[in-house]
Design a protein around this motif. Structure first.
Motif, PDB file in Angstrom:
ATOM      1  N   VAL A  15      -1.691  -5.447  12.479  1.00 35.42           N
ATOM      2  CA  VAL A  15      -0.916  -4.257  12.100  1.00 35.42           C
ATOM      3  C   VAL A  15       0.057  -4.594  10.972  1.00 35.42           C
ATOM      4  O   VAL A  15       0.196  -3.826  10.012  1.00 35.42           O
ATOM      5  CB  VAL A  15      -0.180  -3.681  13.326  1.00 35.42           C
ATOM      6  CG1 VAL A  15       0.847  -2.632  12.915  1.00 35.42           C
ATOM      7  CG2 VAL A  15      -1.171  -3.100  14.315  1.00 35.42           C
ATOM      8  N   PHE A  16       0.718  -5.749  11.060  1.00 33.52           N
ATOM      9  CA  PHE A  16       1.634  -6.154   9.993  1.00 33.52           C
ATOM     10  C   PHE A  16       0.903  -6.340   8.673  1.00 33.52           C
ATOM     11  O   PHE A  16       1.388  -5.931   7.619  1.00 33.52           O
ATOM     12  CB  PHE A  16       2.380  -7.445  10.359  1.00 33.52           C
ATOM     13  CG  PHE A  16       3.620  -7.210  11.164  1.00 33.52           C
ATOM     14  CD1 PHE A  16       4.740  -6.651  10.587  1.00 33.52           C
ATOM     15  CD2 PHE A  16       3.657  -7.551  12.507  1.00 33.52           C
ATOM     16  CE1 PHE A  16       5.884  -6.424  11.321  1.00 33.52           C
ATOM     17  CE2 PHE A  16       4.792  -7.331  13.256  1.00 33.52           C
ATOM     18  CZ  PHE A  16       5.912  -6.761  12.667  1.00 33.52           C
ATOM     19  N   VAL A  17      -0.262  -6.962   8.709  1.00 32.91           N
ATOM     20  CA  VAL A  17      -1.034  -7.177   7.481  1.00 32.91           C
ATOM     21  C   VAL A  17      -1.461  -5.842   6.893  1.00 32.91           C
ATOM     22  O   VAL A  17      -1.397  -5.637   5.671  1.00 32.91           O
ATOM     23  CB  VAL A  17      -2.254  -8.095   7.755  1.00 32.91           C
ATOM     24  CG1 VAL A  17      -3.207  -8.115   6.571  1.00 32.91           C
ATOM     25  CG2 VAL A  17      -1.783  -9.497   8.076  1.00 32.91           C
ATOM     26  N   LEU A  18      -1.868  -4.911   7.736  1.00 35.33           N
ATOM     27  CA  LEU A  18      -2.274  -3.600   7.237  1.00 35.33           C
ATOM     28  C   LEU A  18      -1.097  -2.809   6.672  1.00 35.33           C
ATOM     29  O   LEU A  18      -1.228  -2.118   5.659  1.00 35.33           O
ATOM     30  CB  LEU A  18      -2.951  -2.793   8.347  1.00 35.33           C
ATOM     31  CG  LEU A  18      -4.347  -3.260   8.749  1.00 35.33           C
ATOM     32  CD1 LEU A  18      -4.833  -2.476   9.958  1.00 35.33           C
ATOM     33  CD2 LEU A  18      -5.312  -3.103   7.587  1.00 35.33           C
ATOM     34  N   LEU A  19       0.046  -2.913   7.323  1.00 36.56           N
ATOM     35  CA  LEU A  19       1.213  -2.152   6.862  1.00 36.56           C
ATOM     36  C   LEU A  19       1.815  -2.711   5.584  1.00 36.56           C
ATOM     37  O   LEU A  19       2.151  -1.972   4.661  1.00 36.56           O
ATOM     38  CB  LEU A  19       2.286  -2.110   7.955  1.00 36.56           C
ATOM     39  CG  LEU A  19       2.010  -1.208   9.150  1.00 36.56           C
ATOM     40  CD1 LEU A  19       3.120  -1.359  10.180  1.00 36.56           C
ATOM     41  CD2 LEU A  19       1.903   0.238   8.711  1.00 36.56           C
ATOM     42  N   LYS A  23      -0.113  -9.897   0.418  1.00 38.39           N
ATOM     43  CA  LYS A  23       0.673 -10.519  -0.658  1.00 38.39           C
ATOM     44  C   LYS A  23       2.176 -10.471  -0.374  1.00 38.39           C
ATOM     45  O   LYS A  23       2.912 -11.361  -0.776  1.00 38.39           O
ATOM     46  CB  LYS A  23       0.380  -9.831  -1.986  1.00 38.39           C
ATOM     47  CG  LYS A  23      -1.012 -10.109  -2.491  1.00 38.39           C
ATOM     48  CD  LYS A  23      -1.222  -9.513  -3.852  1.00 38.39           C
ATOM     49  CE  LYS A  23      -2.615  -9.836  -4.349  1.00 38.39           C
ATOM     50  NZ  LYS A  23      -2.836  -9.313  -5.690  1.00 38.39           N
ATOM     51  N   LYS A  24       2.620  -9.448   0.305  1.00 34.37           N
ATOM     52  CA  LYS A  24       4.064  -9.298   0.531  1.00 34.37           C
ATOM     53  C   LYS A  24       4.554 -10.060   1.750  1.00 34.37           C
ATOM     54  O   LYS A  24       5.743 -10.358   1.849  1.00 34.37           O
ATOM     55  CB  LYS A  24       4.421  -7.819   0.674  1.00 34.37           C
ATOM     56  CG  LYS A  24       4.302  -7.046  -0.616  1.00 34.37           C
ATOM     57  CD  LYS A  24       4.827  -5.660  -0.453  1.00 34.37           C
ATOM     58  CE  LYS A  24       4.710  -4.895  -1.762  1.00 34.37           C
ATOM     59  NZ  LYS A  24       5.234  -3.542  -1.644  1.00 34.37           N
ATOM     60  N   LEU A  25       3.685 -10.373   2.683  1.00 28.42           N
ATOM     61  CA  LEU A  25       4.117 -11.056   3.912  1.00 28.42           C
ATOM     62  C   LEU A  25       4.703 -12.443   3.662  1.00 28.42           C
ATOM     63  O   LEU A  25       5.759 -12.758   4.227  1.00 28.42           O
ATOM     64  CB  LEU A  25       2.977 -11.122   4.920  1.00 28.42           C
ATOM     65  CG  LEU A  25       2.682  -9.800   5.638  1.00 28.42           C
ATOM     66  CD1 LEU A  25       1.474  -9.963   6.551  1.00 28.42           C
ATOM     67  CD2 LEU A  25       3.871  -9.335   6.424  1.00 28.42           C
TER      68      LEU A  25
END
Length: 83
Positions: A15-19, A23-25
């Motif tokens: 969910v975090f990767v999709l949201l 690149k931003k993580l």
């Protein structure tokens, strides 16, 4: 029942990767790490500053109405300059 299973963690990460996008993580994690280091250093500095002040603290006198009046401040002598 109260703990998260490994597949729960996989769903949360997905969910975090999709949201936020892949690149931003890493940038977000890096800035969070910097913020935590700054926060820790500030806490340590505050604790080291507070330790020496504790034994040398002096109590503040109460300003109650029935206490004796404080002495008047001393006046400076007049200037004596040569004329």
């Amino acid at each position: 029942m109260g703990s998260l299973q490994p597949w729960h963690w996989l769903i949360v990460i997905a969910v975090f990767v999709l949201l936020f996008g892949a690149k931003k993580l890493p940038d977000a994690a890096r800035s969070l790490g910097k913020s935590m280091r700054i926060f820790k250093s500030e806490i340590k500095e505050m604790q080291s500053d507070a330790k020496p002040d504790t034994p040398s603290a002096t109590p503040i006198a109460s300003e109650r109405a029935d206490s004796p009046a404080a002495p008047a401040p001393e006046t400076a002598p007049p200037d004596q300059r040569p004329a």
